[in-house]
Enzyme design. Sequence first.
Site, mmCIF file in Angstrom:
data_model
loop_
_atom_site.group_PDB
_atom_site.id
_atom_site.type_symbol
_atom_site.label_atom_id
_atom_site.label_comp_id
_atom_site.label_asym_id
_atom_site.label_seq_id
_atom_site.Cartn_x
_atom_site.Cartn_y
_atom_site.Cartn_z
ATOM 1 N N ASP A 274 0.820 -1.086 0.031
ATOM 2 C CA ASP A 274 -0.142 -0.062 0.199
ATOM 3 C C ASP A 274 0.761 1.204 0.115
ATOM 4 O OD1 ASP A 274 -2.691 1.340 0.266
ATOM 5 O OD2 ASP A 274 -1.974 1.797 2.259
ATOM 6 N N GLU A 326 0.808 -0.168 -5.122
ATOM 7 C CA GLU A 326 -0.237 0.720 -5.158
ATOM 8 C C GLU A 326 0.312 1.960 -5.634
ATOM 9 O OE1 GLU A 326 -3.548 3.100 -2.737
ATOM 10 O OE2 GLU A 326 -1.357 3.091 -2.340
ATOM 11 N N ASP A 379 -11.497 1.992 -0.674
ATOM 12 C CA ASP A 379 -11.448 3.369 -0.081
ATOM 13 C C ASP A 379 -12.604 4.018 -1.053
ATOM 14 O OD1 ASP A 379 -9.618 3.298 1.959
ATOM 15 O OD2 ASP A 379 -8.035 3.705 0.514
#
Length: 514
Positions: A274, A326, A379
């Site tokens: 991430d 990411e 998200d």
Amino acid sequence: MVKLDRASGILLHIISLPGPNGIGDIGQEAYKFVDFLCECNQKIWQILPLTASEKPSPYSGTSAFAGNPILISLEKLVDAGLLVQSDIESSRPKFGHQIEIRKVLKWKYDILNRAYKNYKNNPKKLKNEIDAFIKKEQYWLDDYTLYMAIKSEQNNQSWSTWPKELKQRDKKALEQKRQEHASIIDEHIFLQYIFFHQWSQLKQYANEHEIIILGDMPVYVDYDSAPPDSFSVNGQLWNNPIYDWTGTLRKTNFDWWIKRLKKSLETVDVLRIDHFRGLEAYWAIPMESDGKPVPPKKGSWVIACGDEFLTAVTKALGDDLPLIVEDLGFITQEVFDLREKYGLIGMRVLQFGFGTNGGNIYLPHNYTPNSVVYTGTHDNNTTIAWFRHNAKKKEKANVIKYLQKDEDELKRNINWDFIRAVHASVANTSIILFQDVLNLEEGCQMNDPAFTPDYEENWRWRFTWEQLTQKDKDKLQSLTQICGRYIIPEEPEEETLEELLQKPPGRPIEEPNA
């Protein structure tokens, strides 16, 4: 460079599984979800971080290595003889449909404590297994269990508020605490053993059914820091301590990071890092003289040691690491160059594709094979809710043009239009937000990143099996097959006698089956 085969999967975190105990866990419902993936020809189950956390957010961990005891299946503890069913049912609160994290934490840890006491009444039963676990995991287990014991003594306050000799790791003071809290430390060891034992059984079941687990690792152990972005115009302030890249990490040849990655890759099959952007440069927010951070907008970009770090990682763990990164948000060419240099797999999110023109990298015709593409992430709002409520006027107009459908039709079926678009793309891997398969709209978003990780209205969503219809399972299976993400060998069609007679001379005519 590692490459994933052409396949598809579902994004759903463990906590969102159904069940009677207030939160999803790695018990029966997780196995049932693997069965669903198999039935619909999915090959990947993407989850969120499994690391220990006392906050609603799985990205706010108390450890970079420890598993989250709250995910332990109580029913599997019954199967193991460490609980009886009445231990669970007699004290279980009345849970609502959504996760109530504080209620879950208090009740579940009481039950886990009961399981530990039952184990202590007959410790020989697991002694050899736990001793082997301690020996294998000692490099992180010792510090983690001592930290949790002292944290409990200090009313669950952060280490920064502890007495000076403890927060500065005075060896004599720490050893004294280790002796004082031996039983609490022993219980934390027990819970970590149970978690990883149950998890390894679930992962083995998934792998035996040809499902790979795609895990997730935050760049930071606790809160993250980011500049102003589309989720928060004033900037996100997650109070995350930043790494000393050019000091301690470089001097130790990134040893802690390498151990962290190695442990994560033992736990899952493929790992997503991430906020990969933070390995190239990170947003640093200074502290005021009173110890409070300045407003996020007043932070600045600081160059990290991403190239040195990844060189050390590949040297220690190999070149073909199954890593997805990411690379979303405010991304510079330097971030893309770093990703490409080490052959790492990037991400694309379809919901991000409609704010600009046809050159937008998040539109399917601009995808590359070695990437993972999503309808949306944890998200994002569900695709239906995004189109109906969140998409700007320009985005809606571009969606209508791109998909060549009118707005009313898209309001009804845009989730399946998005699923079809990512499935049909050249990207080797497509991941579908499970809420999109379930045709869900408002109120089903997993996380709103405009809020801090301790915001308890986030991370609450759970599904029920009643929301999953046979019609939707059939649609998912059909799209997966027709888009070449699951190939079923076709049996050759039998030729008719007329077709055989029309074959060119010189080729023997076979008698067709009666």
